[in-house]
Design a protein around this motif. Structure first.
Motif, PDB file in Angstrom:
ATOM      1  N   ARG A 280      -3.170  11.059  -2.763  1.00 23.01           N
ATOM      2  CA  ARG A 280      -2.975  10.440  -1.464  1.00 23.01           C
ATOM      3  C   ARG A 280      -3.478  11.171  -0.475  1.00 23.01           C
ATOM      4  O   ARG A 280      -3.676  10.515   0.745  1.00 23.01           O
TER       5      ARG A 280
ATOM      6  N   LEU B  28      -7.131   9.717  -0.130  1.00 22.11           N
ATOM      7  CA  LEU B  28      -7.047   8.450   0.536  1.00 22.11           C
ATOM      8  C   LEU B  28      -6.722   8.270   1.876  1.00 22.11           C
ATOM      9  O   LEU B  28      -7.340   7.716   2.514  1.00 22.11           O
ATOM     10  N   THR B  29      -5.904   9.100   2.364  1.00 22.29           N
ATOM     11  CA  THR B  29      -5.742   9.222   3.775  1.00 22.29           C
ATOM     12  C   THR B  29      -6.822   9.698   4.471  1.00 22.29           C
ATOM     13  O   THR B  29      -7.079   9.223   5.734  1.00 22.29           O
TER      14      THR B  29
ATOM     15  N   ALA C 237      -9.282   5.489  -5.693  1.00 22.83           N
ATOM     16  CA  ALA C 237      -8.190   6.261  -6.470  1.00 22.83           C
ATOM     17  C   ALA C 237      -8.710   6.584  -7.748  1.00 22.83           C
ATOM     18  O   ALA C 237      -8.474   7.415  -8.363  1.00 22.83           O
TER      19      ALA C 237
ATOM     20  N   GLN D 225       0.863   4.043  -3.172  1.00 27.69           N
ATOM     21  CA  GLN D 225       0.658   5.186  -2.994  1.00 27.69           C
ATOM     22  C   GLN D 225       1.657   6.262  -3.218  1.00 27.69           C
ATOM     23  O   GLN D 225       1.564   7.548  -3.582  1.00 27.69           O
TER      24      GLN D 225
ATOM     25  N   THR E  19       0.967  -1.086   0.105  1.00 32.49           N
ATOM     26  CA  THR E  19       0.030   0.036   0.135  1.00 32.49           C
ATOM     27  C   THR E  19       0.942   1.249   0.033  1.00 32.49           C
ATOM     28  O   THR E  19       0.652   2.279  -0.691  1.00 32.49           O
TER      29      THR E  19
END
Length: 213
Positions: free
Chosen positions: A141, A144-145, A159, A133, A129
């Motif tokens: 990113r 996604l975080t 994504a 990323q 992962t």
């Protein structure tokens, strides 16, 4: 007459084996042993022969073995040390290959599938992962975080949606051009914006705090 023959043979054997390959240590030993095996050399002779093929930098890595030589298994001890120092583990090789891959025009999920195929169980999902990323744009990113997702496949789907339906504005702070038929993407963007506002408010409070001290 026997001594000159041994000497000539020794020169011939030495000429057939190059100096130790630090980038391909195991390949070097395979080649060296193929040449040395027919010679029926003793452990001491093979040990000394390998030493003669080591450069200055390599010698420095095995000085302790050379100064205080083991009583038995000298060759195997030296070989093991050299392989431990200069041979990349399979996992490290896979991680190196993965880190050299590029996103390009493909979808994030397509890149992930290629990485998973290459990793073939040699790299944990957690490490994969992170490596995956690192190939994505910073603003992706960030989203996604902020999503809080941990499953790598779910992150890949998000994504894909984000990159298909949004363009970054001022990094990760805002996103435009989100399609109306993607409510899940829009919802995540709103969540991200809310989290960013909370972070900004916290930072402002920290800045103002000294005035009250």
């Amino acid at each position: 007459m026997a001594q000159p023959e041994v000497s000539v043979s020794g020169v011939s054997v030495s000429a057939r084996i190059p100096e130790f390959w630090t980038d391909l240590p195991r390949h070097w030993f395979i080649q060296a042993e193929a040449v040395l095996h027919p010679q029926k050399m003793s452990d001491e002779a093979k040990f000394q022969f390998v030493i003669s093929k080591l450069g200055k930098d390599v010698i420095q890595q095995v000085t302790d073995i050379l100064v205080k030589q083991p009583e038995n298994g000298k060759y195997d001890t030296l070989k093991t040390r050299l392989l431990d120092i200069y041979e990349e583990s399979e996992n490290r090789k896979v991680q190196k290959w993965i880190s050299e891959m590029e996103l390009g025009d493909q979808k994030p999920s397509q890149l992930l599938r290629k990485m998973q195929e290459l990793a073939s169980g040699k790299v944990t999902d957690e490490t994969l992962t992170i490596l995956w990323q690192n190939h994505l744009p910073g603003w992706v990113r960030g989203i996604l975080t902020a999503s809080g997702l941990s499953d790598i496949n779910a992150l890949a789907r998000m994504a894909d949606k984000v990159t298909e339906n949004a363009m970054p504005i001022q990094g990760v702070a805002a996103v435009r051009s989100a399609r109306s038929d993607s409510p899940d993407v829009i919802a995540e963007i709103h969540k991200l914006g809310e989290r960013l506002r909370k972070i900004e408010n916290s930072q402002q409070m920290l800045i103002c705090l000294p005035e009250f001290l």
